[in-house]
Design an enzyme around this catalytic site. Structure first.
Site, PDB file in Angstrom:
ATOM      1  N   SER A 262       0.824  -1.154  -0.200  1.00 50.72           N
ATOM      2  CA  SER A 262      -0.025  -0.114  -0.093  1.00 50.72           C
ATOM      3  C   SER A 262       0.782   1.252  -0.071  1.00 50.72           C
ATOM      4  O   SER A 262       2.099   1.280   0.232  1.00 50.72           O
ATOM      5  CB  SER A 262      -0.877  -0.015   1.289  1.00 50.72           C
TER       6      SER A 262
ATOM      7  N   TYR B 109       0.472  -0.036  10.791  1.00 49.81           N
ATOM      8  CA  TYR B 109       0.045  -0.657   9.480  1.00 49.81           C
ATOM      9  C   TYR B 109       1.284  -0.222   8.311  1.00 49.81           C
ATOM     10  O   TYR B 109       1.525  -0.981   7.513  1.00 49.81           O
ATOM     11  CB  TYR B 109      -1.236   0.278   8.991  1.00 49.81           C
TER      12      TYR B 109
END
Length: 310
Positions: A158, A184
């Site tokens: 990502s 994350y």
């Protein structure tokens, strides 16, 4: 599978990418294939003829998705199995039961912006699910991929990787205050580094991979976001459908040129540019995610953690 670079881009769908690709006699495992882009990744691979295993936590949902994919593709070789990426025992049960070669491993599952949670091994949940679980899965499937004679690994990353490198001195926020965004980001950097190092270490086994950025897709992944923040992001940044979001995963699985020295991070069905800062909220890969020394160190650390797991 083809290594030809085709003119696919941000608006391409997964089914468009596999048009003309023949995956009959190939096998694929797609994690997190019970929802979102995992479903469309699995559907496209099945449409091209692959036997597809949906590795999911919710088998009831997975079975429903498998039924839908079989109906839409005419491919009966699609089924769901239980795999909990936060539970190394669950992963080992799955890999121990596998027989035959594995041609495609799509590490698609992920969690994002969770409140602080830990596995029974004490691992922070983002790092455990997004990286260590997939690392354990790949390790367990290594022999099956080697026997395929040209296996591919797709590692879902990502643009969030930009928020953090790997905090080797405090991987699980044991000392520093927990920050879900940093947790994350660290796990998404780990996804890129894993793909790079797997390609390097397993080159002689005919196994290669790359990381992908699917794009701005709004799915169940963002369920922990503040609704106002989510609405603002949806207004500010380009959005893809889940069919478009799965396209880059399928491109790397079937068409990209993979191997040592090839791009380690794809977006919009093309290699991403190395940048100092993410462009437009979604584009580019930062140098820390491509650092060979960090990739090697992460692999060694991950092996030690798995060796000590319960």
């Amino acid at each position: 599978m083809s290594d030809l670079r085709e003119p696919f881009g941000a608006e391409s769908t997964a089914l468009e990418v596999v048009d003309g690709i023949d995956l009959r006699n190939s096998t694929a495992v797609v994690t997190g294939a019970g929802s979102g882009i995992g479903v469309e990744t699995a559907r496209a691979l099945a449409a091209a003829g692959a036997a597809v295993t949906l590795a999911v936590r919710d088998v009831t949902t997975g079975n429903r998705v498998a039924t839908d994919i079989r109906a839409s593709t005419g491919n009966e070789a699609v089924h769901a199995v239980f795999v909990d990426l936060a539970d190394v025992g669950s992963i080992r049960s799955f890999t121990d039961s596998w027989s035959g070669p594995l041609h495609l491993l799509v590490n698609n599952a992920g969690v994002m912006d969770l409140p602080e949670q830990r596995t029974p091994d004490g691992w922070e949940m983002h790092f455990a699910v997004n990286h260590l679980g997939h690392f354990a899965l790949a390790q367990g499937m290594h022999a099956a991929m080697r026997s395929a004679g040209g296996a591919r690994i797709v590692s879902l990353s990502s643009s969030g990787h930009a928020s953090s490198g790997i905090g080797f001195d405090d991987l699980f926020f044991d000392s520093d205050p927990y920050d879900p965004g940093l947790a994350y980001g660290q796990s998404k950097t780990a996804n890129v580094l894993f793909a790079l190092e797997a390609t390097r270490r397993w080159e002689d086994d005919g196994i290669a991979g790359s990381a992908v950025m699917p794009g701005g897709i709004w799915t169940n992944l963002q369920r922990h976001w503040d609704p106002a923040v989510l609405a603002d992001m949806q207004r500010r940044y380009p959005t893809k459908t889940v069919e478009q979001g799965a396209a880059t995963s399928v491109y790397v699985a079937t068409r990209a040129e993979l191997g040592v020295g090839t791009p380690g991070y794809y977006e919009d069905c093309h290699p991403a540019k190395v940048v100092a800062a993410i462009q437009g909220g979604v584009h580019g890969v930062l140098p820390h995610a491509l650092d060979r020394a960090a990739a090697d160190r992460l692999w060694e650390v991950s092996e030690r953690l798995l060796a000590r797991s319960r």
